[in-house]
Structures are given as C-alpha cells and as structure tokens.
Design a protein around this motif. Structure first.
Motif, mmCIF file in Angstrom:
data_model
loop_
_atom_site.group_PDB
_atom_site.id
_atom_site.type_symbol
_atom_site.label_atom_id
_atom_site.label_comp_id
_atom_site.label_asym_id
_atom_site.label_seq_id
_atom_site.Cartn_x
_atom_site.Cartn_y
_atom_site.Cartn_z
ATOM 1 N N GLY A 138 -86.137 -52.955 32.698
ATOM 2 C CA GLY A 138 -85.593 -51.612 32.657
ATOM 3 C C GLY A 138 -85.045 -51.210 34.011
ATOM 4 O O GLY A 138 -85.389 -51.794 35.045
ATOM 5 N N THR A 139 -84.187 -50.194 34.032
ATOM 6 C CA THR A 139 -83.535 -49.767 35.262
ATOM 7 C C THR A 139 -84.533 -49.330 36.324
ATOM 8 O O THR A 139 -84.509 -49.812 37.466
ATOM 9 C CB THR A 139 -82.560 -48.609 34.964
ATOM 10 N N SER A 144 -88.405 -53.487 44.067
ATOM 11 C CA SER A 144 -87.822 -53.782 45.373
ATOM 12 C C SER A 144 -87.815 -52.608 46.342
ATOM 13 O O SER A 144 -87.314 -52.738 47.461
ATOM 14 C CB SER A 144 -86.372 -54.266 45.192
ATOM 15 N N ALA A 145 -88.361 -51.467 45.929
ATOM 16 C CA ALA A 145 -88.330 -50.297 46.803
ATOM 17 C C ALA A 145 -89.548 -49.417 46.536
ATOM 18 O O ALA A 145 -90.114 -49.440 45.434
ATOM 19 C CB ALA A 145 -87.034 -49.504 46.575
ATOM 20 N N PRO A 146 -89.974 -48.626 47.535
ATOM 21 C CA PRO A 146 -91.112 -47.718 47.333
ATOM 22 C C PRO A 146 -90.781 -46.623 46.331
ATOM 23 O O PRO A 146 -89.608 -46.264 46.131
ATOM 24 C CB PRO A 146 -91.374 -47.159 48.734
#
Length: 382
Positions: A237-238, A245-247
């Motif tokens: 999912g988006t 990959s990101a906080p």
C-alpha cells in the motif's frame, strides 16, 4: 504463561437457543452434532465477548432468537438477546456480558462484573479471542477488503485501541469524500485531511508493526516437520511503502500533501484513491514462494491454520496471556497427519480451544476433551 479460560457460558434468546448454559473444565471443548444444529452459534456467542460484530459479522437484528415473534419486547424485527460468561482472565475471575436489552436498542450493551462498560473494548482487558471459520477459506482469493478486515482483527488482539482508530479513519474518509463531492471550501478540506493523515499513519503503523511481529514469530517457530506450511506475509500500500523508508512524522506530512494534490482526481473518482483503506495483506506459501491465491485449496486451508496458530502464539507472547481459540469445523477436511499435527500444536500452545464438528470420531486423537452434544436448541454434555 497464563491461559485465559471461559468457565461457564450462558446464552439467552441467542440464535437457535432460548436458553443454554455450558460449564467447562480445563480440557479442549468439543461440540459435535448434525449440520445446522447450532454448533457455530455457540462459538459466535463467545466471539461477542470481543469488540466487533462477531465471527459472522452479523447485524444485531439477526441474532436474537427468531421464534420470539410473539414477544411484546419485539418490535420492527429486533429481538433481545444476551451472552454472559464467567472468565478466568488476564486480571482474574470476571463476569463478562453483552446483548441487546430491548427492541429500542441500537447497539449492544456490555457489562463487566455487572457494571456497564462503555464498549466491548473493555472486554479486551480480560480476554482475547482468535477464531478460524469455514467462511475464511476464501480469504486469499477474495477481495483485499476481506484481508484488511482479517488483518485488523489480528492487530486488535494485541492493540485494544486499533478498532477505534480504524472506525475513526473510515469516518474521516467519508467526511472528505462528501466535501469533495460538494466542492467544499479548501479550509474545510485542510482540516479533514489533517485528521485523516494522522489517523492513516496510526492505523498503518499498527498494521505494519503487527505484520512484522507475526512474520518474526513465524520465522522463529518454523518447523520443517510441521504438516502446516509456513506463511510469508507482507503489506502492500502507498502509506505502508512510505513507512518502510521514513519516520512516521515525515510520512504523515507526505500523505497530507498527497491528499491535497489529489483532490481533483479523487473528486472525479468519487472516492479517495490513496491510503490505508486500500492496502492489502500479501500471503505466500513459504516453502514454495508461491502466492497463497495460487496454492491448492488444501494448501490454503493449511496456511490459514498455521497463521491462526502463529497469531495465537504472538498474542500470548505479547500479552502474557494466551487467547481463547475458536475453531469452527476445522478438522473435517484434514487428513490424519494434519489432524494430529493440529492437536499437537494446540496442546503445546496450552490455550483454551473450542472446536466444532459433525463427527465425534474426528477428535479421537485429542485427549481429555470436554465433549458436548448439540441438537437444535439444546447443548448438553456428551
């Protein structure tokens, strides 16, 4: 390890039962009887000792005993009903109760030791319930919404607030869709999307964490000799890709910007086209690296059983208390090897398990069972 157990279960005007009471001991509970006798109804009653609509996802009006048409309590097709249980739970002995009190009720009432509870979420402090039913056999070939619902029940067993967040997310999505349809002012859309992004990240993060924990449990407990194949699981999912990959704080800002940029597209589509409401749980046969949807019917059933056992072990490890397992007609289509493997796994887990089946001989390999015979409207010790 503590094992939560239901000691007595009482039903009143529930489905096919005018009244029923089961008192059980420490062994596995087995309900046998002819098809349509009401075995699944007993398991459904237990499933209402958790948040949600039970293992059948039933409407309240469909649960009360249908023979009650002549009762003055019945109006507009809504039949009062009740389920209660004495439970040896996470916090000790407790009585849990739920039901519809009268024809004017629009929601089921919940009580803990006779005192009103705000919602069935209060039950989760005492008892967790995990179930597997024949209706779930099409999970891997059905729509993503079925797998999201399944995933959310997995999350709810380890995170009592998850159900409330999912419900709030759905309300925020409906509010945004209405504003888009009505060409609402940007400032109103900004406000709704701010809330929506906050809820979306909270829901997605809980799902991602549970899938990661469950995947680790499966990998740690994987036994090559088990008759049940191990599953490889992932989320697609988006928002889920962003979280990889990101906080979370950064993902929230990115998703809020995505919602703003997609307003015209979403207005044309009549719905929000990106978000956790569209994610999918991907399941593969670990030994074959084959998507579950492409596996045989027998392999899909075995994968579901393996996932259910792994989830029960995860709940026990995280909560310190094993859940109650409801296995509806699970053994009917298992060969003797898989049946023995299931019983061995259940014994090792130590959790209280309630099982149904038409043939009592299918449970002959299971020791020290609490056996009940079910006939229409009647359940009694065998």
């Amino acid at each position: 390890m503590q094992h939560a157990r239901i000691r007595t279960l009482s039903l009143s005007r529930f489905r096919s039962y005018a009244a029923a009471r089961l008192q059980v001991g420490a062994g596995p509970v087995v309900l046998t009887g002819p098809n349509g006798a009401g075995k699944t109804n007993v398991l459904e009653a237990i499933s209402f000792l958790t948040p949600g609509r039970g293992l059948r996802r039933a409407q309240l009006a469909d649960i009360g005993q249908q023979e009650a048409h002549s009762s003055p309590l019945v109006q507009d097709g809504l039949h009062p009903w009740a389920v209660s249980a004495m439970v040896d739970g996470a916090l000790g002995d407790v009585r849990l109760g739920t039901g519809v009190e009268n024809a004017e009720s629009t929601q089921r009432r919940c009580r803990v030791d006779g005192e009103p509870a705000g919602s069935a979420n209060a039950f989760l402090d005492h008892l967790k319930v995990v179930w597997l039913t024949p209706e779930m056999d099409g999970l891997f070939t059905g729509p993503p919404s079925d797998r999201r619902r399944y995933l959310d029940r997995l999350v709810l067993a380890v995170d009592a607030s998850h159900g409330s967040r999912v419900n709030a997310l759905e309300r925020a999505l409906r509010a945004r869709n209405r504003l888009l349809e009505d060409n609402g002012a940007p400032r109103f859309l900004d406000a709704v999307e701010h809330e929506l992004a906050d809820l979306a990240i909270a829901v997605s993060a809980a799902r991602v964490e549970t899938v990661a924990r469950l995947g680790a449990e499966i990998a740690t407990r994987h036994d090559a000799s088990s008759p049940f194949p191990f599953a490889e699981i992932a989320l697609e999912g988006t928002v889920e890709r962003m979280l990889a990959s990101a906080p979370a704080v950064e993902v929230e800002d990115r998703y809020r910007a995505l919602l703003r940029d997609n307003r015209a597209r979403d207005r044309a589509a009549g719905r929000t086209l990106e978000g956790p409401h569209l994610c999918d749980l991907l399941v593969s046969h670990g030994g074959k690296h084959l998507p579950a949807a492409r596996c045989s019917t027998g392999e899909q059933k075995s994968l579901l059983i393996g996932l259910t056992l792994s989830h029960a072990r995860l709940v026990a490890a995280m909560q310190g208390v094993s859940p109650v397992l409801l296995l509806d007609d699970v053994v009917a289509y298992l060969d003797s090897e898989r049946r023995a493997g299931l019983f061995s796994a259940l014994t090792a887990l130590g959790a209280q398990v309630w099982m149904t089946g038409a043939d009592s001989s299918a449970f002959s390999q299971l020791e020290q069972i609490e056996h009940f015979t079910v006939l229409p409207g009647l359940v009694q010790p065998a």
